[in-house]
Scaffold this motif. Structure first.
Motif, short mmCIF file in Angstrom:
data_model
loop_
_atom_site.label_atom_id
_atom_site.label_comp_id
_atom_site.label_asym_id
_atom_site.label_seq_id
_atom_site.Cartn_x
_atom_site.Cartn_y
_atom_site.Cartn_z
N PRO A 24 -6.93 -5.61 19.70
CA PRO A 24 -8.36 -5.82 19.47
C PRO A 24 -9.01 -4.72 18.64
N ASN A 25 -8.35 -3.59 18.48
CA ASN A 25 -8.90 -2.51 17.65
C ASN A 25 -8.56 -2.65 16.18
N GLY A 26 -7.82 -3.69 15.82
CA GLY A 26 -7.56 -3.93 14.41
C GLY A 26 -6.09 -3.90 14.04
N TYR A 27 -5.86 -3.92 12.73
CA TYR A 27 -4.51 -3.99 12.20
C TYR A 27 -4.38 -3.07 10.99
N PHE A 28 -3.14 -2.85 10.57
CA PHE A 28 -2.84 -1.97 9.45
C PHE A 28 -2.07 -2.72 8.37
N ILE A 29 -2.39 -2.44 7.13
CA ILE A 29 -1.59 -2.87 5.99
C ILE A 29 -0.88 -1.61 5.49
N ILE A 30 0.45 -1.67 5.45
CA ILE A 30 1.26 -0.51 5.09
C ILE A 30 1.92 -0.75 3.74
N PHE A 31 1.91 0.28 2.91
CA PHE A 31 2.60 0.21 1.61
C PHE A 31 2.98 1.61 1.18
N ILE A 32 3.80 1.69 0.15
CA ILE A 32 4.24 3.00 -0.34
C ILE A 32 3.86 3.17 -1.81
N ASP A 33 3.76 4.43 -2.21
CA ASP A 33 3.59 4.80 -3.62
C ASP A 33 4.77 5.70 -3.95
N PRO A 34 5.84 5.14 -4.53
CA PRO A 34 7.04 5.92 -4.80
C PRO A 34 6.80 7.12 -5.73
N GLU A 35 5.93 6.96 -6.72
CA GLU A 35 5.69 8.07 -7.65
C GLU A 35 5.01 9.24 -6.96
N ALA A 36 4.10 8.96 -6.05
CA ALA A 36 3.42 10.02 -5.30
C ALA A 36 4.24 10.46 -4.10
N GLY A 37 5.24 9.66 -3.71
CA GLY A 37 6.04 9.98 -2.53
C GLY A 37 5.25 9.86 -1.24
N LEU A 38 4.38 8.84 -1.17
CA LEU A 38 3.49 8.70 -0.02
C LEU A 38 3.59 7.33 0.64
N ILE A 39 3.37 7.34 1.95
CA ILE A 39 3.20 6.13 2.73
C ILE A 39 1.70 5.97 2.96
N PHE A 40 1.19 4.77 2.81
CA PHE A 40 -0.22 4.47 3.04
C PHE A 40 -0.34 3.50 4.20
N ALA A 41 -1.37 3.66 5.01
CA ALA A 41 -1.68 2.73 6.09
C ALA A 41 -3.19 2.51 6.07
N LYS A 42 -3.59 1.31 5.67
CA LYS A 42 -5.01 0.96 5.67
C LYS A 42 -5.33 0.25 6.98
N PHE A 111 6.69 2.48 9.81
CA PHE A 111 6.58 3.75 9.08
C PHE A 111 7.97 4.32 8.77
N VAL A 112 8.92 4.15 9.68
CA VAL A 112 10.30 4.59 9.41
C VAL A 112 10.89 3.77 8.28
N ARG A 113 10.69 2.46 8.30
CA ARG A 113 11.18 1.61 7.21
C ARG A 113 10.57 2.02 5.87
N ALA A 114 9.27 2.33 5.88
CA ALA A 114 8.60 2.76 4.65
C ALA A 114 9.17 4.08 4.16
N GLU A 115 9.41 5.00 5.08
CA GLU A 115 9.98 6.30 4.71
C GLU A 115 11.39 6.13 4.11
N ILE A 116 12.19 5.29 4.72
CA ILE A 116 13.55 5.04 4.21
C ILE A 116 13.48 4.43 2.81
N ALA A 117 12.56 3.51 2.59
CA ALA A 117 12.40 2.92 1.27
C ALA A 117 12.03 3.98 0.24
N LEU A 118 11.11 4.88 0.61
CA LEU A 118 10.73 5.97 -0.29
C LEU A 118 11.94 6.84 -0.63
N LEU A 119 12.69 7.22 0.40
CA LEU A 119 13.84 8.11 0.20
C LEU A 119 14.93 7.48 -0.64
N ASN A 120 15.08 6.16 -0.55
CA ASN A 120 16.16 5.47 -1.26
C ASN A 120 15.71 4.77 -2.54
#
Length: 127
Positions: A24-42, A111-120
């Motif tokens: 009930p407190n909401g949801y997150f949209i997660i994506f990565i920016d490979p060039e910046a090396g960042l995970i985003f969570a809106k 977040f772990v999946r996003a981090e692995i994607a960034l690393l690979n």
């Protein structure tokens, strides 16, 4: 007993199709920016109606689970690792945007999946 990659994938795909109650407190949209090396969570707010559907608080209409939705996030978190993202969301944000343990566990996995994607250097698509 060793389990194959295909068997792991089958287990995960089956579990991804199960019913989950929405936070009930909401949801997150997660994506990565490979060039910046960042995970985003809106983070986005919602209201859960008596049918269990997420409702846009501004329009009163159900939020579709698939497809593009134009909404304004309440907060955007950025981090370099899954752990850093979890600390920011779960430990440093008061009150926390997550009220359900299964939602927290799901976010940690994503977040772990996003981090692995960034690393690979791979594409990340939120489950």
């Amino acid at each position: 007993m060793n389990i194959t990659f295909e068997e792991l994938t089958t287990i995960d795909e089956k579990l991804s199709k199960r019913h989950i109650d929405l936070d009930p407190n909401g949801y997150f949209i997660i994506f990565i920016d490979p060039e910046a090396g960042l995970i985003f969570a809106k983070h986005f707010t919602n209201i859960i109606d008596d049918r269990g559907l997420a409702i846009d608080p501004e329009t009163g209409k159900p939020i579709p689970a698939k497809g593009k939705v134009e909404r304004q996030e309440t907060t955007t978190f950025t981090a370099r690792t899954a752990k850093e993202m979890c600390v920011k969301i779960f430990e440093e944000t008061h009150p926390c945007h997550v009220t359900m343990l299964d939602h927290a566990a799901y976010l940690g996995r994503e977040f772990v999946r996003a981090e692995i994607a960034l690393l690979n250097g791979k594409e990340y698509i939120q489950d």
